[in-house]
Design a protein around this motif. Structure first.
Motif, short mmCIF file in Angstrom:
data_model
loop_
_atom_site.label_atom_id
_atom_site.label_comp_id
_atom_site.label_asym_id
_atom_site.label_seq_id
_atom_site.Cartn_x
_atom_site.Cartn_y
_atom_site.Cartn_z
N HIS A 210 9.71 30.03 -52.27
CA HIS A 210 8.86 31.24 -51.41
C HIS A 210 9.05 30.90 -49.89
O HIS A 210 8.29 29.96 -49.61
CB HIS A 210 7.45 31.62 -51.97
CG HIS A 210 7.01 32.87 -51.28
ND1 HIS A 210 7.66 33.82 -50.81
CD2 HIS A 210 5.84 32.77 -50.74
CE1 HIS A 210 6.85 34.63 -50.37
NE2 HIS A 210 5.71 34.23 -50.11
N LYS B 188 8.27 31.35 -46.37
CA LYS B 188 7.49 32.57 -45.40
C LYS B 188 7.70 32.00 -44.12
O LYS B 188 8.14 31.11 -43.65
CB LYS B 188 5.74 32.15 -45.88
CG LYS B 188 5.33 32.33 -47.34
CD LYS B 188 3.92 32.26 -47.31
CE LYS B 188 3.50 31.40 -48.37
NZ LYS B 188 2.07 31.21 -48.31
N ASP B 189 6.94 32.92 -43.48
CA ASP B 189 7.03 32.60 -41.90
C ASP B 189 6.04 31.64 -41.54
O ASP B 189 5.16 31.47 -42.37
CB ASP B 189 6.58 33.88 -41.04
CG ASP B 189 7.70 34.94 -41.04
OD1 ASP B 189 8.69 34.62 -41.66
OD2 ASP B 189 7.52 36.05 -40.58
N ASN C 288 2.90 29.64 -40.74
CA ASN C 288 1.32 30.31 -40.75
C ASN C 288 0.35 29.14 -40.49
O ASN C 288 0.84 28.05 -40.08
CB ASN C 288 1.07 30.92 -42.21
CG ASN C 288 1.22 29.96 -43.28
OD1 ASN C 288 1.42 28.71 -43.16
ND2 ASN C 288 1.35 30.32 -44.48
#
Length: 1574
Positions: free
Chosen positions: A494, A496-497, A499
């Motif tokens: 996965h 994601k940006d 974070n």
């Protein structure tokens, strides 16, 4: 100098010439170098030399500048590794030389060399020997050939002979006082090194002309003081430089052979210590009770910050480029799919051949594989071991960056948090335990590693990896692709940006050795990569060479993270390759035409040393050379030197980019690679003196002490930077103030994992301006770096918070001190530059400790010379004293995983005494300046302050007494006889068969016994013998030389029956006649004995060959052997006419070695026996066990006299028998069901040590001590509370009541003042009525001022004192001031004076020292009760009313004995008791078994017995010095380490400190080590 005309050359010049010739013959110097030096030496004495009155304005020849291009400077052999390249700086080396030269000018410290036992001195080869007078002023010469050791040890000093000659030249100019200023500095702007050297030369010429007799007080320098002193300088022209060491003391000082006379060395130490100290001592406060330590007041002349308040510096905007990825994983995905064939990482083998090329495609697929396996293949489906957010250890070796990179990105993709750590090599690596604590606190259960690494981990016999010390239980998981299962088609990480979740944790080792984990969030990680990309101008597919550790810090940020963001190609050079080929990184830069390289200054230095073998080096492709440790001030010389040499090989000056970083704030600042070569980099030449006060001063008066800094560029893009005060509230600094850099940015760490308090102080700092307003609403992160922001927003770093040592209010940086020590000649002395500097806290201030590894071939002389020079250099340059300088053998300091020194572990070893140094030099006298002020005695209370009644200045007069003999009604039949001889006759008639004495042998069986009539008859025969064979008159003196037993008792009463005066003498020891017989002889002579009585065995011994070797046997008086007695009884027993005549003489040797005999009259003897009878309730039905030596004091009285007077049975146990059977005494006490027993401390100690582990077996043998009502230790000293307590505890299980043990107190003037049996409640027969013994705690500091201050148990500086027993009936005590003889108040410390019927009547001396006698035996108080006649005991003590009452309801006064006056040492105006210092010392280290202290010429000498290997001897020196400073505020002058049993102890178990002192001064102790503290 008058001798210039008569002598062709002074001695010193001749020795120097001889040394030069030696150097030439051994090839240490070229012919050319030799000629230059020789002509320079002789030059001064040739006719044309300028005369003494030389005009200071005549210029010397101009100094030839060292041009930056002269690469010859670095054409040096690879010297056989000596110094740590981090700290190489020629300028500094020269400054150190100059400082030493300046110290020379002042006159030397003469440091006495320590003495070592031969076995401790490792015999080293003679080639390494440096003659003692040699002072290497010139740096090493170029010539010594190229015997380079090919390995990576080349850290020598690359300076050519040209510069070293110049250097000598300018040092000599500085010494001889020329004030010209040469202007060469303008010609060397680019090379900071040589430019500064010539600047320094000018400075030297101008400044160092003072010829101080004492070191100047640096803190209060002003320019005019230099002006004033300048003329003096010119008078030193004719003075030839003295050789090293104090020239005058040379022959007694450094020239002392190791076995030389101790006293000469001590004298030398005393002379050295008389020299004035550096800092002037300021006022102290002496409070009523406390001596306050001096608080260092700020010096009014110290430099203060004067600039305006700084403003926060803002970095340029972080310009996000549109195609920048949104997270690092996204970048990896992009390159892995778009350009799978692009190379990401090339690894090298140890031959420098490419081992493996990791492409972006492989990195991507393998990372996915690792991510999948980590999440799904550990644990079970229901219970996976790892979930996103869990922490995982990454354990990869330094030569496998590819495996590390795959594992790291695998973790990022799996969203688990990697914690990269070092590979544990053994079960107990230095610092490995702390790493374990970090893993434990992060909850790590899985460790990812490579195949090769997994195979190399230590294994147990079963093949399992053991649990490392302090580590949690780990599952080891190998990440090689072949071991992993393929992820299913449908599984995808996965992405994601970026974070706020934690991306990774970087470990950081603190100053104290603890390891913290710095958490870095994903957004911080990405922002940091973007900021680096922007400031370094990284572009896609650039090639970068990385020499740094890729697991953390700059190596990780550039070589693993930012490189992937920009699809760059990293060439990774392992440390192992650098060791084999230091040039490898430069070759790779050429081979791959790399644009960027990440190195440390040591890599640049190593390349310099090795580069000349290479022809075709071309560095023109480099656009940026990132210097990771560029923030270390000592990196500048490597940068300059590197540029000097490689500029000709295409290296552009603007390429060198130092950066500053820290684990908390990541990259703090970095110099940008510019195209504009006209803008020179920032330079700061700062005064160390100013820096130590936290102030930036560009020019300084102490021109030697400068620190040259280079800028580390500007603030990172998107960040805000400010400088705050290092301690206290985070307040902004002024522009000319040094402080801690703080960074406000997204791209920093966010916390120390699991430590919220520390996180708050470091990562959540809100800096304030001078009015207290916050400068930003966002928190800043402390970087741990000390520095300032200079003109143009350039950042300068002066040191690290971790290396900061605050000594006497001034700040010093450990790195700077390391640099100074490494610049001291001979530089090769320190093995591979391995040196550790840290501070320890002693007596409320930091103290600097320097520990260095010495070369294997160093001689004692070398070591000592080097140490002395280091002390002088550090003093000269940093104006700070080194508290302890220790040398350890090479390769013995604990190492960090990368081979550096593990500082906190080294400090730990030092503090616990397990560093095992081979040389130690302590300088407490120079460093410790905050001791309390020496005490001035206050005038005592005069008669005017005595108030009405028994009060002195408002307190009750300290006086006490035992019960009154007159009022005591008792049916004492013996009372009606005046003489003991009459009592014995009476007992022989009335109870002839009553047994008085039973003597036990070592098996516990009865050896012999005496009834009243047997003793009487035996005494009669002895009296006959004395009259017939000895022809003695009334009053003649007879020496009784008997072993402890019954013969002694019979002989004593025989003397009384014959009217002679007996003297009991301990017989000589058959195994040790040489030392024991002279004492016997002395007592016999001093007591004027007309004859000697003894046994047949001892008769033979006195006439033996050994005896005639020890003493003159012909001068013995007649010797009577009492083993064959005449049969007939005497016609008439002698009856003395006057009870005040002499009954016997009591001789004893005091602890100070004085032989003193006291006279006991018949009256006193009878009164004494009666007093003891009443106190101990002795009657004929009692049995008393006595285990004492029967030769003097109370021991003799109990053994020989009491039974005859009171009629009780004495069970006699000679203490010598206990050496064979330690349980003898206690078994006898149990078997005879004894209620009262008497012993000595030596007996008690023998039982405590000998029976400690046997209590169970004794119990099974039926040993029962529950009937013991009193066990009295007979002593003439302060009660040994620790011993009596451990004895009581140990035998409590065998029924010994804890309150049964007590002590007595007696002395020469009164053989027993206190004797205390305690009341133990209602025992079988009602005991005596004394109250319990009491223990009080007094403040040791107040005692030194002769004051008593009671404190709570366990409070600091508390000393437990036990009451010395209940005062005997008929005894009165008062406490008086020993100087003024005035009475003192309750709880005041003074001399114990005693008045009693059994006082001795005077000393018996041949010399008839009447004044002493009358003073001791017939003293009167100077005011108050001036009528009573007192005897002075010579002991200090105090009286204290307790709350207890005895049977008659009287308050019970307790007497506390503190110590003997003649044992006490007067130091710094205060009174110290040796036992207190000894107790502290024995506690400091497990190997110290015994200790004795004494003073000699005001120096405190501490002798310790070492129970351990001789290698531990030197560990004790710092520990002993520390503890005596901390607890007693005293500086130890000499520490002597000896074997067990060297400290002499007398029969009473007391230390004979004066004998020890005489033995030490006469060189008879054969010590293992003697350290003379400076």
């Amino acid at each position: 100098m008058a001798d210039r005309d008569t002598l062709p050359l002074p001695l010193e010049v001749r020795t120097r010439l001889a040394e030069l010739e030696l150097e030439l013959s051994e090839g240490d110097i070229t012919q050319k170098g030799y000629e230059k030096k020789r002509s320079k030496l002789i030059g001064a004495f040739l006719p044309q030399a300028p005369g003494k009155g030389m005009d200071p304005s005549v210029p010397h020849e101009r100094r030839t500048p060292v041009t930056p291009g002269s690469s010859s400077r670095y054409h040096r052999r690879r010297s056989s590794g000596s110094r740590d390249e981090r700290y190489r700086s020629d300028v500094h080396t020269e400054a150190v030389q100059a400082a030493l030269a300046k110290q020379k000018e002042r006159g030397k410290m003469a440091v006495p060399m320590p003495s070592k036992r031969r076995s401790l001195v490792v015999q080293s080869s003679m080639d390494a020997y440096t003659p003692p007078g040699e002072e290497h002023i010139g740096l090493q010469d170029t010539s010594s050939g190229s015997e380079g050791e090919g390995s990576m040890q080349g850290e020598g000093t690359p300076t050519s002979s040209q510069s070293s000659i110049n250097m000598e030249n300018w040092i000599s100019r500085a010494i001889h006082g020329s004030t010209t200023s040469s202007t060469t500095s303008s010609s060397s702007t680019q090379s900071g090194g040589s430019g500064a050297a010539s600047r320094l030369a000018d400075v030297m010429g101008q400044t160092h002309l003072e010829n101080h007799s004492a070191p100047p007080d640096v803190t209060s320098y002003t320019t005019d003081s230099i002006q004033v002193e300048r003329p003096q300088g010119s008078t030193t022209t004719s003075r030839s430089t003295p050789k090293y060491g104090n020239a005058e003391l040379m022959e007694t000082g450094d020239g002392v052979p190791v076995g030389g006379r101790v006293s000469a060395k001590i004298q030398q130490l005393v002379n050295t210590l008389k020299r004035p100290k550096r800092p002037p001592l300021r006022e102290f406060f002496v409070d009523d009770f406390e001596e306050l330590l001096e608080v260092q007041q700020p010096d009014p002349n110290q430099p203060k910050a004067e600039g305006a308040q700084m403003l926060a510096m803002r970095g340029e905007q972080l310009g996000v480029v549109t195609n920048w990825p949104l997270s690092l994983e996204a970048a990896l995905q992009r390159w892995g799919t778009i350009s799978p064939k692009a190379p990401c990482l090339t690894t090298m083998d140890t031959n420098g051949k490419p081992l493996y090329i990791l492409t972006y495609g492989k990195l991507w697929t393998r990372s996915i594989k690792v991510a999948y396996n980590v999440l799904h293949k550990l644990g079970s489906k229901q219970e996976p071991m790892l979930r996103p957010g869990d922490r995982v250890a990454l354990v990869f070796p330094n030569n496998d960056p590819a495996a590390f990179m795959v594992a790291f990105y695998g973790c990022l993709l799996a969203e688990v948090v990697p914690v990269p750590i070092e590979v544990p090599l053994t079960r107990k690596d230095a610092g490995s335990q702390q790493i374990g604590f970090l893993l434990g606190s992060c909850g790590v259960t899985v460790a990812l590693t490579s195949d090769a690494c997994h195979k190399g981990l230590p294994k147990s016999p079963t093949g399992e990896i053991p649990q490392f010390k302090g580590w949690p239980k780990l599952l080891w998981f190998v990440t090689e692709s072949k071991h992993l299962s393929k992820p299913p088609r449908d599984w995808f990480p996965h992405i994601k940006d970026a974070n706020n979740e934690t991306a990774y944790i970087e470990y950081k080792t603190c100053k104290d050795g603890s390891v913290l984990g710095v958490t870095v969030m994903r957004i911080a990680l990405l922002t940091h990569c973007q900021a680096l990309t922007q400031s370094c101008g990284y572009t896609e597919a650039e090639t970068i060479v990385n020499v740094l550790d890729f697991k953390k810090d700059v190596g990780l940020w550039h070589g693993i993270l930012t490189s992937v963001m920009n699809m760059m190609h990293v060439i990774s050079i392992p440390y192992s390759l650098m060791k084999v080929n230091p040039l490898s990184w430069i070759q790779k830069v050429c081979q791959y035409k790399a644009k960027v390289a990440c190195v440390k200054s040591r890599d640049m230095h190593w390349a310099l040393v090795a580069h000349r073998d290479q022809r075709d080096i071309n560095l023109s492709s480099l656009r940026m050379l990132v210097v990771a440790d560029g923030a270390n001030p000592w990196s500048i010389s490597s940068c300059d030197a590197f540029l000097n040499v490689f500029q000709s090989k295409g290296l552009k000056p603007e390429v060198i980019c130092p950066c500053a970083s820290s684990p908390e704030a990541l990259t703090v600042a970095i110099r940008r690679p510019t195209d504009d070569s006209n803008q020179p980099p920032g330079r700061g030449v700062l005064s160390m003196q100013g820096l130590s006060h936290g102030v930036i001063r560009v020019d300084s008066e102490e021109k030697l002490s400068v620190l040259t800094l280079q800028d580390v560029g500007t603030v990172m893009p998107g960040a805000l930077m400010c400088v705050v005060k290092p301690d206290g509230v985070p307040q902004l600094c002024k522009t000319d103030e040094i402080g801690e850099l703080c960074v406000g940015s997204i791209a920093t760490g966010t916390s120390y994992y699991g430590l919220s308090g520390m996180t708050k102080n470091t990562f959540e700092v809100f800096p304030m301006n001078s009015v207290g307003a916050l400068i930003s609403e966002y928190p800043f992160t402390r970087t741990g770096l000390l520095g300032f922001v200079g003109p143009g927003g350039l950042c300068f770093i002066a040191g690290k918070m971790d290396g900061l040592m605050v000594v006497g209010g001034r700040r010093h940086n450990a790195d700077d001190i390391v640099a100074t020590a490494l610049a001291v000649e001979p530089m090769k002395f320190v093995y591979r530059g391995r040196i550790a500097v840290f501070s320890i806290s002693v007596l409320h201030d930091e103290r600097i400790v320097v520990v260095a590894e010495q070369r294997p071939d160093s001689t004692e002389e070398d070591s000592f010379q080097w140490m002395s020079r280091v002390l002088q250099a550090i003093d000269g340059i940093h104006q700070v004293g080194v508290y302890c300088l220790a040398l350890v053998p090479s390769n013995t300091l604990p190492k960090t995983p990368l081979g550096g020194i593990h500082l906190s572990e080294s400090k730990q070893l030092f503090l616990e005494g397990s560093l095992h140094p081979c040389n130690v030099l302590m300088c407490p006298h120079t460093c410790v300046t905050n001791l309390p002020k020496p005490r001035q005695k206050q005038p005592e209370i005069g008669p005017a302050s005595v108030m009405v009644g028994n009060l002195v200045s408002g307190k009750r007069i300290a006086q006490a007494s035992g019960r009154d003999l007159g009022q005591m009604e008792d049916n004492d039949q013996a009372r009606k006889f005046l003489f003991l001889s009459e009592v014995l006759q009476w007992r022989a008639q009335t109870t002839p068969d009553h047994v008085l004495y039973t003597l036990l042998n070592c098996r516990g069986t009865i050896a012999s016994s005496l009834t009243c009539v047997q003793l009487h008859k035996r005494a009669e025969k002895i009296a006959t013998m004395l009259a017939e064979r000895g022809h003695l008159q009334d009053g003649d003196h007879v020496a009784l030389v008997y072993p402890p037993g019954i013969d002694l008792i019979a002989a004593f009463y025989g003397c009384l029956y014959a009217g002679c005066v007996p003297i009991t003498v301990r017989p000589p020891h058959p195994q040790n006649i040489a030392t024991t017989l002279p004492t016997v002889k002395m007592i016999v002579e001093v007591s004027r004995s007309a004859c000697m009585m003894t046994t047949a065995v001892i008769c033979k011994l006195l006439r033996s060959k050994e005896a005639s070797a020890a003493v003159d046997v012909r001068s013995w008086p007649p010797v009577l052997d009492t083993d064959d007695l005449p049969k007939k009884k005497p016609p008439l027993l002698y009856k003395p006419s006057n009870p005040d005549t002499l009954a016997y003489l009591d001789f004893s040797v005091s602890t100070t070695g004085m032989l003193a005999g006291v006279k006991m009259s018949h009256t006193a003897t009878s009164a004494f026996c009666r007093s003891i009878k009443l106190q101990c309730e002795l009657y004929p039905s009692r049995e008393v066990a006595i285990c004492l030596d029967p030769y003097c004091g109370l021991g003799f009285v109990l053994w020989c006299l009491c039974s005859v007077y009171s009629g009780h049975q004495s069970i006699l146990i000679p203490p010598s028998e206990l050496e064979v059977n330690p349980a003898l005494w206690l078994l006898a006490v149990s078997q005879y069901k004894v209620r009262d027993t008497f012993c000595s401390y030596s007996v008690m100690e023998l039982c405590t040590k000998g029976l400690g582990l046997q209590t169970d077996s004794l119990k099974s043998r039926g040993l029962d001590l529950s009937r013991v009502r009193t066990c009295v230790v007979v002593a003439e000293e302060r009660p040994r509370i620790a011993l009596t307590q451990s004895f009581s505890k140990l035998f409590k299980d065998l029924g010994l009541h804890p309150r049964a043990v007590s002590t007595s107190f007696g002395c020469r003037v009164n053989l027993a003042i206190c004797l205390q049996p305690h009341r133990l409640g209602k025992l079988a027969d009602q005991g005596t009525s004394g109250p319990d013994p009491t223990t009080v705690y007094v403040d040791m500091r107040a005692l030194r001022h002769d004051r008593v201050r009671l404190v709570e148990r366990g409070s600091p500086h508390s000393l437990p004192l036990m009451e010395s027993g209940k005062i005997l009936p008929g005894v009165r005590i008062i406490i008086a001031n020993p100087e003024t003889k005035g009475p003192l108040g309750d709880s005041h410390l003074g001399e114990i004076w005693v008045c009693s019927g059994h006082n001795a009547s005077g000393y018996f001396t041949v010399y008839g020292d009447e004044a002493l006698q009358s003073d001791h035996f017939t003293s009167r108080l100077s005011f108050g009760d001036t009528q009573t006649i007192w005897a002075r005991t010579g002991y200090l003590g105090f009286l204290r009313r307790t709350e207890l009452t005895d049977a008659s309801g009287e308050r019970h006064d307790a007497l506390y004995v503190v110590g003997a006056l003649d044992e006490a040492m007067e130091l710094r105006g205060m009174r110290y008791h040796p036992i207190d210092i000894e107790t502290s010392v024995i506690r400091t280290h497990k190997s110290i078994t015994e200790c004795a202290v004494f003073t000699w010429t005001n120096l405190l000498v501490v002798v310790v017995e070492l129970d351990g290997s001789e290698q531990e001897a030197l560990d004790l020196v710092p520990l002993v010095t520390n503890v005596v400073l901390e607890e007693h505020y005293l500086i130890v002058g000499v520490v002597v380490v000896v074997d067990i049993g060297v400290i002499p102890i007398n029969s009473r178990g007391e230390k004979q400190r004066m004998h020890l002192r005489d033995g030490f001064l006469a060189d008879q102790l054969d010590p293992i080590y003697v350290a003379y503290n400076m």
